[in-house]
Write a protein that holds these residues in place. Structure first.
Motif, PDB file in Angstrom:
ATOM      1  N   ALA A 223     -14.865 -78.013  58.503  1.00 27.15           N
ATOM      2  CA  ALA A 223     -14.533 -77.843  59.923  1.00 27.15           C
ATOM      3  C   ALA A 223     -14.279 -76.376  60.255  1.00 27.15           C
ATOM      4  N   PHE A 224     -13.549 -75.686  59.384  1.00 25.09           N
ATOM      5  CA  PHE A 224     -13.266 -74.268  59.645  1.00 25.09           C
ATOM      6  C   PHE A 224     -14.501 -73.396  59.502  1.00 25.09           C
ATOM      7  N   GLU A 225     -15.411 -73.777  58.628  1.00 23.10           N
ATOM      8  CA  GLU A 225     -16.667 -73.023  58.526  1.00 23.10           C
ATOM      9  C   GLU A 225     -17.416 -73.073  59.853  1.00 23.10           C
ATOM     10  N   LEU A 226     -17.493 -74.262  60.445  1.00 23.56           N
ATOM     11  CA  LEU A 226     -18.155 -74.396  61.745  1.00 23.56           C
ATOM     12  C   LEU A 226     -17.364 -73.687  62.841  1.00 23.56           C
ATOM     13  N   PHE A 227     -16.055 -73.862  62.790  1.00 26.20           N
ATOM     14  CA  PHE A 227     -15.149 -73.264  63.770  1.00 26.20           C
ATOM     15  C   PHE A 227     -15.288 -71.740  63.778  1.00 26.20           C
ATOM     16  N   THR A 228     -15.218 -71.136  62.586  1.00 26.09           N
ATOM     17  CA  THR A 228     -15.287 -69.677  62.509  1.00 26.09           C
ATOM     18  C   THR A 228     -16.684 -69.166  62.829  1.00 26.09           C
ATOM     19  N   ARG A 229     -17.709 -69.949  62.528  1.00 26.63           N
ATOM     20  CA  ARG A 229     -19.070 -69.527  62.866  1.00 26.63           C
ATOM     21  C   ARG A 229     -19.198 -69.326  64.369  1.00 26.63           C
TER      22      ARG A 229
END
Length: 149
Positions: free
Chosen positions: A20-26
């Protein structure tokens, strides 16, 4: 007084949050890159410029410590920002060997563009939630940002 007990997250929870954070930060990186592209800034230069805008008169060491980068790396970033006329180096009277950094008018505009893009990314994320979820996301994000770990 009630105290909440901290529980160790499961590996599945860690994996879910990581994705989720990978998508969020992207999303934030894309928004930041778009704003920086208008000013031809890489991520370090953009963060450097924002710090200088928030701390006029700061020194190169102040920025390096805040961003946790080597002085040589920071000197190169400052040089790029000066060449692009986004930052000015001044000489404080009390220490003529140091440099006092300030954002130029063009630098302040670049900072405003950067912040606007970041806010738009936040707005886009919040739009996908209902009002209760929005409040909860903000509450939890603030709680995490205040925690020391």
């Amino acid at each position: 007084m009630l105290c909440c007990r901290m529980t160790e997250p499961t590996q599945e929870q860690v994996d879910q949050l990581t994705r989720a954070f990978e998508l969020f930060t992207r999303r934030f990186k894309v928004a930041e890159a778009a704003a920086a592209a208008d000013n031809a800034l890489n991520a370090l230069d953009a963060q450097t410029l924002v710090f200088i805008g928030d701390n006029p008169g700061c020194g190169i060491g102040d920025v390096a410590r805040y961003l946790n980068v080597a002085m040589t790396t920071m000197s190169s970033a400052i040089d790029r920002l000066v060449r692009k006329d986004l930052v000015e180096r001044g000489r404080p009277e009390e220490d003529r060997r140091s440099a006092a950094l300030t954002a130029t008018g063009a630098g302040r505009q670049a900072i405003e563009d950067h912040i606007a893009a970041y806010r738009e990314a936040c707005r886009m994320m919040l739009r996908s939630l209902d009002p209760k979820e929005q409040r909860e996301l903000i509450r939890l994000t603030e709680k995490i940002s205040r925690s020391g770990s």
